[in-house]
Design an enzyme around this catalytic site. Sequence first.
Site, short mmCIF file in Angstrom:
data_model
loop_
_atom_site.label_atom_id
_atom_site.label_comp_id
_atom_site.label_asym_id
_atom_site.label_seq_id
_atom_site.Cartn_x
_atom_site.Cartn_y
_atom_site.Cartn_z
N GLU A 274 0.66 -1.17 -0.06
CA GLU A 274 0.05 0.11 0.05
C GLU A 274 0.84 1.30 0.13
OE1 GLU A 274 -2.98 -0.11 3.11
OE2 GLU A 274 -3.95 -1.89 2.27
N ARG A 296 -1.25 -11.02 3.13
CA ARG A 296 -2.49 -11.77 2.98
C ARG A 296 -3.30 -11.57 1.72
NH1 ARG A 296 -6.41 -8.17 4.16
NH2 ARG A 296 -5.91 -6.50 5.81
#
Length: 646
Positions: A274, A296
């Site tokens: 991110e 994940r």
Amino acid sequence: MFRKILIANRGEIACRVIATARRLGVATVAVFSDADEGALHVALADEARRIGGPQPADSYLRGDRLIEAALATGAEAIHPGYGFLSENPDFVEAVEAAGLTFIGPSAAAIRAMGLKDAAKALMAKAGVPVVPGYHGEDQEPEHLAVMAAEAGYPVLIKAVAGGGGKGMRRVDGPADFDAALASARAEARTAFGNDAVLIEKYVEAPRHIEVQVFGDGRDAVHLYERDCSLQRRHQKVIEEAPAPGMTPEMRAAMGEAAVRAARAIGYRGAGTVEFIVDGSEGLRPDRFWFMEMNTRLQVEHPVTEAITGIDLVEWQLRVASGEPLPLAQDKIPLRGHAFEARLYAEDVPAGFLPATGRLDHLRFADGIRADTGVRTGDRISPWYDPMIAKLVAYGPSRASALNQLARALEETEVAGTVTNLAFLGRLARHPGFAAGEVDTGLIGRDIALLTDPPPVSPAITAAALLTATLGCEATPLQGFALWAPLRRHARLRLGAEEIAAVIAVERPGVARVELGGATLAARLKPEGWEVDGTHPGRVLRLGEAVHVFARTGTVSFSIPDPFDRGGEEGGQGGLTLSPMPGLVREVAVRAGERVEKGDRLAVIEAMKMEHVLSATRDGIVAEVLVEAGAQVEAGAALVRLEEADG
């Protein structure tokens, strides 16, 4: 490839994994808490095992019971989904020690990226730009306040073990820092068992753009970016791929940085890097900074699947079973555009409070991908995230995909609990969003426009009255009378408002509705009652409720008891009521204490989020009716205020 896997999760992600496993011929084992015994994921799996009570700490966070269930059923691997134990390195080690395969990254990779402060230090060492701030070990409040001042307000306080907006607070000035820090730490401690935080400079015109990566432990590729800038309280609302305004230079720079991060830790499986992006001057390669890596599968992974045509869960199973990466970087396609909207049970006018209730009716639009873990008749539990579904729309262009999403939101029907459906519909039709002018502040700037209750036209009310009184079938004797047209008095309630009307039936399927001084002509058509030549929406009567699924949102009426003679409402007597089921995390006042309007009275924790209840007026605390640590239902009385003398 595995023969059987256990899915250590619940809800829509468990159902999502089951779908791919079934397509690949892999048997599945579901697990369930007492609250989920009849859940959809349990019904879809080949077999299921109970693992404990409804609280996550007694079930889905019990790694020992998950491993026992896998061994007892002959499963060879455990898929963690997202949330719960998906990023817990101790669980990964326990799974492998039991001779099972963890479908995800190694414990070492999770540890390297699991704590935001350590991950930022690792990225800085690798040459990836990071946001100015403090990521150190000194957690004394006084030191953190100094670091915040050095970074320059506004700042973000973020839980180092956090995610999903939990343990995160924006602070605009030093006067608010101590209270925000205490609140962020308490929320982080509850959600993650770790109250350490970091401080970051808040980017004023930020965009949240993340890159999907995938590794096999030896090499890594990226599957392009997703824009997750449409957020409310740091919670993603609508995600899209690719990012609007993305340039080839920017995509190459972000993709290279993300792959470099994955390779640096020998990453295996699906992960997301991110970035926070300064979009004030368009997307520029020198204006993005690393935020965190989620080790994940992400909630929003379906938009990546839509634009690449790649099943990421299939890749997870193939790589975890020992296969190399299925495709090289230059073979990964990028076609079209996709959006995902998160449909939640939440009370938007009440500040997006999580809601519970039975889903009396649930119907998704045709031609849309709906990832869900519930069906009609299921209950939205207070124990878990109140997501109903993820609605995913795809088209050859951004405009066409957004039109598909808006149409799907208009045609989706939910009854039995309040939802954010109308809010999502307005967001999909927002002119700034349609133009690609997205940043994380868009929802906050236009919150009033986006959250106003949907308008209730006379046609909507008339259609509801007709359905409640006459139904949706024209019988041969409907409206039969010897002399004058049959006139019937009809009543409905909309919230606290009672609506009265007169329905004059002229002949089967034809009527007039006298409502609010106006007369509306109605005719029964195959799709329902048409009022003054327009079809206000599909109308559904369920018991003593009538729901109108209008294009502007769902309007739910109740049918009053004809024997209810009314009466004065019982006064609340200055009571502060719990707006939702939850845990009383804090009681901030004592009996006899004087409070002013806006003062903090109590804190309720629900769905791992803290909700502060404040005094609605000045007064004296007459009674404190609950203790910290108590579990309360929605509407439970917490504090009673009385008027202050003088």
